[in-house]
Design a protein around this motif. Structure first.
Motif, short mmCIF file in Angstrom:
data_model
loop_
_atom_site.label_atom_id
_atom_site.label_comp_id
_atom_site.label_asym_id
_atom_site.label_seq_id
_atom_site.Cartn_x
_atom_site.Cartn_y
_atom_site.Cartn_z
N GLY A 263 0.12 41.25 14.48
CA GLY A 263 1.30 40.89 14.39
C GLY A 263 2.53 41.40 13.34
O GLY A 263 3.78 40.78 13.33
N MET A 264 2.25 42.51 12.89
CA MET A 264 3.26 43.17 12.08
C MET A 264 4.39 43.72 12.98
O MET A 264 3.91 44.30 13.93
N THR A 265 5.58 43.39 12.79
CA THR A 265 6.74 43.89 13.43
C THR A 265 7.57 45.12 12.88
O THR A 265 8.67 45.61 13.35
N GLY A 266 7.11 45.10 11.55
CA GLY A 266 7.98 46.24 10.79
C GLY A 266 7.09 46.35 9.40
O GLY A 266 6.29 45.72 9.36
N PRO A 267 7.62 47.02 8.50
CA PRO A 267 7.03 47.12 7.23
C PRO A 267 7.04 45.83 6.47
O PRO A 267 8.07 44.96 6.75
N VAL A 268 6.05 45.61 5.50
CA VAL A 268 5.56 44.19 4.88
C VAL A 268 5.66 44.67 3.57
O VAL A 268 4.65 45.56 3.23
N PRO A 269 6.36 44.19 2.61
CA PRO A 269 6.38 44.44 1.05
C PRO A 269 5.17 43.64 0.80
O PRO A 269 5.12 42.30 1.21
N TYR A 270 4.34 43.93 -0.06
CA TYR A 270 3.10 43.29 -0.59
C TYR A 270 3.33 43.13 -2.26
O TYR A 270 3.44 44.16 -2.78
N TRP A 271 3.38 41.77 -2.41
CA TRP A 271 3.64 41.41 -3.91
C TRP A 271 2.38 41.34 -4.45
O TRP A 271 1.29 40.59 -4.01
N HIS A 272 2.07 42.07 -5.66
CA HIS A 272 0.61 42.10 -6.28
C HIS A 272 0.70 40.77 -7.14
O HIS A 272 1.45 40.48 -8.04
N VAL A 273 -0.29 39.93 -6.99
CA VAL A 273 -0.66 38.55 -7.63
C VAL A 273 -1.87 38.57 -8.37
O VAL A 273 -2.73 39.31 -7.77
N SER A 274 -1.91 37.66 -9.45
CA SER A 274 -3.17 37.49 -10.05
C SER A 274 -4.12 36.49 -9.34
O SER A 274 -5.36 36.53 -9.50
N ASP A 275 -3.43 35.46 -8.63
CA ASP A 275 -4.31 34.41 -7.89
C ASP A 275 -3.63 34.28 -6.29
O ASP A 275 -2.89 33.65 -6.36
N ILE A 276 -4.14 35.15 -5.69
CA ILE A 276 -3.52 35.00 -4.27
C ILE A 276 -3.82 33.70 -3.45
O ILE A 276 -2.90 33.50 -2.60
N ARG A 277 -4.96 32.94 -3.68
CA ARG A 277 -4.96 31.71 -2.78
C ARG A 277 -3.94 30.73 -3.48
O ARG A 277 -3.35 29.86 -2.65
N ALA A 278 -3.91 30.76 -4.73
CA ALA A 278 -2.84 29.95 -5.45
C ALA A 278 -1.47 30.00 -4.93
O ALA A 278 -0.47 29.21 -4.63
N THR A 279 -1.16 31.56 -4.99
CA THR A 279 0.24 31.74 -4.64
C THR A 279 0.53 31.47 -3.15
O THR A 279 1.47 31.10 -2.84
#
Length: 116
Positions: free
Chosen positions: A57-73
């Motif tokens: 489903g990616m249609t272009g570049p995706v920026p990934y934000w580095h987080v400490s709690d992915i489920r909560a975010t």
């Protein structure tokens, strides 16, 4: 809280060609070079090439934000109006990723590295 958008993943159809282009751009060899993913690191930026990105489903570049709690975010973003595109999952070695879309359809990636 995030540590910034330090990873950008590009969906690619021709992994060898994309690897050559990004190798020339960044001037470094990949730190991961597998048929399912090629990754480069340069100047604190991680650039990934995903040959399965379009199928996921990616249609272009995706920026990934580095987080400490992915489920909560991820839950907080959904509560705020984002739509889940790809649920939280392990991509190897305990690294977790997820992707969402904001109300305007813009991609938002989340990434949590393993602790320890």
């Amino acid at each position: 809280m995030t540590a910034g958008a330090r990873t950008i993943i590009y969906p690619v159809k021709d992994l060898a060609s994309a690897k050559a282009v990004f190798g020339a751009l960044l001037g470094v060899e990949p730190y991961v070079d597998e048929p399912y993913y090629v990754g480069f690191k340069d100047a604190g930026q991680d650039v990934g090439l995903d040959p399965n990105g379009h199928a996921n489903g990616m249609t272009g570049p995706v920026p990934y934000w580095h987080v400490s709690d992915i489920r909560a975010t991820s839950a907080a973003l959904v509560t705020a109006g984002a739509e889940t595109v790809e649920d939280v999952h392990d991509v190897g070695g305990g690294r977790l990723i997820a992707s969402l879309r904001d109300a305007d359809g813009n991609p938002v990636g989340l990434l949590q590295d393993p602790t320890g």
